[in-house]
Design a protein around this motif. Structure first.
Motif, PDB file in Angstrom:
ATOM      1  N   TYR A   3      31.699  22.075   7.015  1.00 37.97           N
ATOM      2  CA  TYR A   3      32.854  22.512   7.848  1.00 37.97           C
ATOM      3  C   TYR A   3      32.948  23.906   8.301  1.00 37.97           C
ATOM      4  CZ  TYR A   3      34.122  18.141   5.615  1.00 37.97           C
ATOM      5  OH  TYR A   3      34.327  16.782   5.049  1.00 37.97           O
ATOM      6  N   ILE A  29      36.726  22.510  11.554  1.00 31.80           N
ATOM      7  CA  ILE A  29      37.976  22.158  10.475  1.00 31.80           C
ATOM      8  C   ILE A  29      38.990  21.512  11.243  1.00 31.80           C
ATOM      9  CG2 ILE A  29      36.970  23.873   8.829  1.00 31.80           C
ATOM     10  CD1 ILE A  29      39.778  25.275   9.697  1.00 31.80           C
ATOM     11  N   TYR A  33      39.160  14.864   9.388  1.00 26.84           N
ATOM     12  CA  TYR A  33      38.401  15.189   7.945  1.00 26.84           C
ATOM     13  C   TYR A  33      37.705  13.788   7.810  1.00 26.84           C
ATOM     14  CZ  TYR A  33      37.416  15.904   3.231  1.00 26.84           C
ATOM     15  OH  TYR A  33      36.791  16.034   1.922  1.00 26.84           O
TER      16      TYR A  33
END
Length: 250
Positions: A3, A29, A33
């Protein structure tokens, strides 16, 4: 999964190169997710005033606190000079890496007196050495080494816990941004902002109060029209993509 967060492109370059060398995937990021970690999680970000960027801390709080114990975790912090006690703050937010590394990249912070982008020689030297450092980190990751190789610098606690706290809120106060008369409303700043914090209104950029202090807007502006707190006039601009050809030429 690696990330990454990046304002001017340094950390994105590092993350994507690490992904290439470790047969992994690099993801912003701000993308949705994913929990498909395959036993390894990396986090790459720039250090701002000896602290993690606000959105990186928030990302750790929201997603990285409950990683499976057997997962190998590592962090790479890009910095112009030193990182202070940034690693301690990462751990306090709940991400305790097995491997931790800092990596010198060209400086981008210009908001205080005496701070400016690196000159040509310093920038070229940092970028020239970057690939060797990334390759070293990649080998450490591939070997699942439990290593801490970070440059905290002098007075690291003072920098992070005193100066960082003091200047952190100053850096994130986007009410201090202004666009000068040479602004042509091109919208480059709106596209550059990783947080989507900038819109164009009345022919001028408008900051929405959700700034992390990455200065992508300032460095991207083709007219050099953006100023922060009347402290950045006459200072330089830097974007990794403009100097990518200097990597590996030490």
């Amino acid at each position: 999964m690696i990330y990454w967060f990046s304002g001017t492109g340094n950390s994105r370059f590092v993350a994507e190169k690490l992904a290439e060398l470790t047969n992994d995937t690099a993801q912003n990021i701000f993308m949705p997710y994913t929990e498909e970690h395959d036993g390894i999680v990396g986090l790459v970000f720039p250090v701002y005033v000896w602290m993690p960027p606000f959105f990186v801390s928030k990302f750790i709080d929201n997603f990285l606190q409950n990683i499976a114990p057997q997962t190998y975790k590592y962090v790479v912090m890009t910095c112009g000079d030193d990182v202070g006690k940034t690693l301690d703050l990462v751990k306090k937010h709940g991400f305790a890496p097995d491997g931790a590394y800092s990596l010198f990249m060209p400086n981008t912070y210009v908001c205080l007196p005496g701070f400016d982008v690196d000159g040509d020689k310093v920038r070229q030297d940092k970028l020239g050495k970057s690939l060797a450092r990334i390759s070293h980190i990649a080998q450490e990751v591939n070997d699942r080494r439990k290593t801490v190789e970070i440059h905290e610098g002098l007075l690291p606690r003072t920098k992070t816990y005193l100066l960082g706290k003091l200047f952190g809120s100053f850096v994130r106060d986007d009410k201090r941004f202004r666009a000068g008369k040479c602004c042509n409303s091109c919208g480059a700043c709106t596209k550059a902002c990783p947080a989507g914090n900038i819109t164009i209104g009345n022919g001028q950029p408008q900051w929405g109060g959700n700034c992390t202090g990455c200065l992508a807007c300032y460095h991207t502006c083709p007219k050099h029209a953006i100023d922060f707190a009347r402290r950045t006039s006459g200072k330089g601009q830097y974007l990794f993509r403009r100097h990518a050809g200097e990597t590996g030429k030490s």
